[in-house]
Design a protein around this motif. Structure first.
Motif, PDB file in Angstrom:
ATOM      1  N   MET A  60       0.859  -1.202   0.000  1.00  0.00           N
ATOM      2  CA  MET A  60       0.000   0.000   0.000  1.00  0.00           C
ATOM      3  C   MET A  60       0.886   1.239   0.000  1.00  0.00           C
ATOM      4  O   MET A  60       1.158   1.842   1.033  1.00  0.00           O
ATOM      5  N   GLU A  61       1.328   1.611  -1.188  1.00  0.00           N
ATOM      6  CA  GLU A  61       2.364   2.632  -1.297  1.00  0.00           C
ATOM      7  C   GLU A  61       1.894   4.031  -0.907  1.00  0.00           C
ATOM      8  O   GLU A  61       2.699   4.897  -0.615  1.00  0.00           O
ATOM      9  N   ASN A  62       0.593   4.258  -0.902  1.00  0.00           N
ATOM     10  CA  ASN A  62       0.078   5.596  -0.551  1.00  0.00           C
ATOM     11  C   ASN A  62      -0.279   5.726   0.923  1.00  0.00           C
ATOM     12  O   ASN A  62      -0.632   6.815   1.378  1.00  0.00           O
ATOM     13  N   LEU A  63      -0.207   4.611   1.667  1.00  0.00           N
ATOM     14  CA  LEU A  63      -0.634   4.652   3.070  1.00  0.00           C
ATOM     15  C   LEU A  63       0.344   5.475   3.904  1.00  0.00           C
ATOM     16  O   LEU A  63       1.523   5.157   4.000  1.00  0.00           O
ATOM     17  N   ILE A  64      -0.171   6.545   4.510  1.00  0.00           N
ATOM     18  CA  ILE A  64       0.655   7.460   5.300  1.00  0.00           C
ATOM     19  C   ILE A  64       0.333   7.345   6.792  1.00  0.00           C
ATOM     20  O   ILE A  64       1.206   7.451   7.635  1.00  0.00           O
ATOM     21  N   THR A  65      -0.948   7.097   7.112  1.00  0.00           N
ATOM     22  CA  THR A  65      -1.389   7.068   8.511  1.00  0.00           C
ATOM     23  C   THR A  65      -2.092   5.753   8.808  1.00  0.00           C
ATOM     24  O   THR A  65      -3.041   5.376   8.114  1.00  0.00           O
ATOM     25  N   LEU A  66      -1.628   5.070   9.875  1.00  0.00           N
ATOM     26  CA  LEU A  66      -2.260   3.839  10.336  1.00  0.00           C
ATOM     27  C   LEU A  66      -2.422   3.926  11.840  1.00  0.00           C
ATOM     28  O   LEU A  66      -1.440   3.944  12.583  1.00  0.00           O
ATOM     29  N   ASP A  67      -3.672   4.020  12.295  1.00  0.00           N
ATOM     30  CA  ASP A  67      -3.962   4.151  13.725  1.00  0.00           C
ATOM     31  C   ASP A  67      -4.508   2.824  14.245  1.00  0.00           C
ATOM     32  O   ASP A  67      -5.630   2.436  13.929  1.00  0.00           O
ATOM     33  N   LEU A  68      -3.680   2.132  15.049  1.00  0.00           N
ATOM     34  CA  LEU A  68      -4.057   0.831  15.627  1.00  0.00           C
ATOM     35  C   LEU A  68      -4.130   0.908  17.146  1.00  0.00           C
ATOM     36  O   LEU A  68      -3.990  -0.104  17.836  1.00  0.00           O
ATOM     37  N   GLN A  69      -4.350   2.084  17.696  1.00  0.00           N
ATOM     38  CA  GLN A  69      -4.366   2.242  19.149  1.00  0.00           C
ATOM     39  C   GLN A  69      -5.514   1.458  19.790  1.00  0.00           C
ATOM     40  O   GLN A  69      -6.586   1.304  19.211  1.00  0.00           O
ATOM     41  N   ASN A  70      -5.265   1.000  21.001  1.00  0.00           N
ATOM     42  CA  ASN A  70      -6.302   0.338  21.812  1.00  0.00           C
ATOM     43  C   ASN A  70      -6.939  -0.847  21.091  1.00  0.00           C
ATOM     44  O   ASN A  70      -8.148  -0.910  20.903  1.00  0.00           O
TER      45      ASN A  70
END
Length: 384
Positions: A323-333
């Protein structure tokens, strides 16, 4: 030092900046984070200053005199200060691209801010009263669009015509016709309804609609008539409902770029979602996902995946890397017991949020250093 371009004074105890600093006419980057400044310094001769970083100080006020000389400024970082307001003179900064105002005490913004061509505007951690949280959550362009619309709202002729339209449509009195005609938003939010009435869709008529907001209702399924707007809608907000599955109607919205499904009962997404070939942001926080949905790996346009506060136990780092465009990944909690070292190869990530998971490594000290440090730490642990 007339030729100095880059000056880093981060993490000191500076309370003031001497006025003769302004004589450094070649200065382009100035870092003053984590000091004890109470005022924005004035830079009358720094005509080339492009980045000014003043986060984590004690600045309480911005005035025209502080802003009027910053002709070339591209980045202004004022996060974690004590600002209570932003002056109209912010529009003097015509070159400004990035403005970080997060974690201040700002309750409203001047509508004129909407006239700037910002690429990034951070507002988290402020007691905003004049802009709804859902607009802020949609990101910079939606906030700017909202502020620009408010400038237009001040024009009397506009409101007169809206009143007239509303009076000619008594059957659609529940529908905000002003939002449809002026803001291009089909808004039927916060009604606690279990279904969206036909008259809401009927009210669209020949108007061009780019956004749908059906948040804060009791919807158990996505309205079928949403498909009527598939040629025009780019933003859909269905957050704070009772959706336990995502119907295929939504997968037909070919122009969809932003999808908010926060606070529902979802635990899976349909494979047909890969037809959303323009989707850039998806918010799945506060649902019931146990894994990162497989179909997301197959949407190459995705830039932001927010899936905090679920029960996600695993992610596939090999598929994420594609996923070359993925900039933000939020996996909190979530329920991540371990972070695969191969995740460190996802070097395009600018924001990776992992707090609140039960894994032991990386330790909190590494997480606090930010995304680049986390990725480097993981890369160092990839088996050779």
């Amino acid at each position: 030092m007339k030729r100095l371009k880059h000056l880093d004074c981060n993490s000191n105890l500076l309370e003031t900046i001497p006025s003769n600093l302004a004589g450094m006419e070649s200065l382009e980057l100035l870092y003053l984070r984590r000091n004890k400044l109470r005022f924005l310094p004035e830079f009358p001769s720094c005509k080339l200053l492009k980045e000014l970083h003043l986060g984590e100080n004690q600045i309480e006020m911005l005035g025209a005199e502080h802003l009027k000389h910053l002709n070339s400024i591209l980045v202004l970082d004022l996060r974690d200060n004590k600002l209570k307001s932003v002056p109209d003179e912010i529009t003097l900064l015509q070159s400004l691209e990035r403005l970080d105002l997060s974690n201040n005490d700002i309750s409203s913004l001047p509508y004129s801010l909407g006239r700037l061509h910002l690429k990034y505007l951070a507002l988290e951690g402020n007691p905003m009263r004049t802009i709804r949280r859902e607009i802020i959550n949609k990101g910079t362009q939606e906030v700017l669009k909202y502020l620009r619309s408010k400038i237009k709202d001040d024009e009397p002729s506009q409101s007169d015509s809206v009143i007239e339209t509303a009076m000619t449509l008594p059957s659609e009195s529940k529908v905000n016709v002003h939002s449809i005609t002026t803001l291009k938003i089909l808004d039927y939010s916060d009604k606690q309804t279990t279904l969206i009435p036909d008259e809401v869709f009927d009210a669209v008529k020949s108007n061009m609609i780019t956004s749908i907001n059906f948040s804060k209702n009791q919807l158990c399924e996505i309205p079928q008539r949403i498909v009527e707007l598939k040629e025009m809608v780019s933003d859909v907000n269905l957050s704070f409902n009772k959706l336990s599955f995502m119907s295929l109607e939504l997968c037909m919205l070919q122009k969809l770029t932003f999808l908010d499904l926060r606070n529902n009962f979802l635990n899976s997404l349909p494979e047909e979602m890969e037809s959303l070939v323009r989707l850039q942001t998806i918010n799945l926080s506060f649902n019931r996902f146990k894994i990162l949905p497989e179909v997301l790996y197959r949407i190459p346009t995705l830039e932001t995946i927010l899936i905090s506060n679920n029960q996600v136990g695993s992610v596939d780092p090999v598929k994420l890397k594609t996923m070359e465009n993925l900039i933000t990944l939020d996996l909190q909690n979530n329920d991540l017991l371990q972070i695969p070292p191969e995740l460190g190869n996802c070097v395009n990530l600018r924001t990776l949020l992992l707090d609140g998971n039960p894994f032991r490594v990386p330790r909190a000290a590494i997480l606090m250093k930010g995304t680049a440090a986390i990725l480097e730490y993981l890369r160092d642990r990839i088996p050779t």
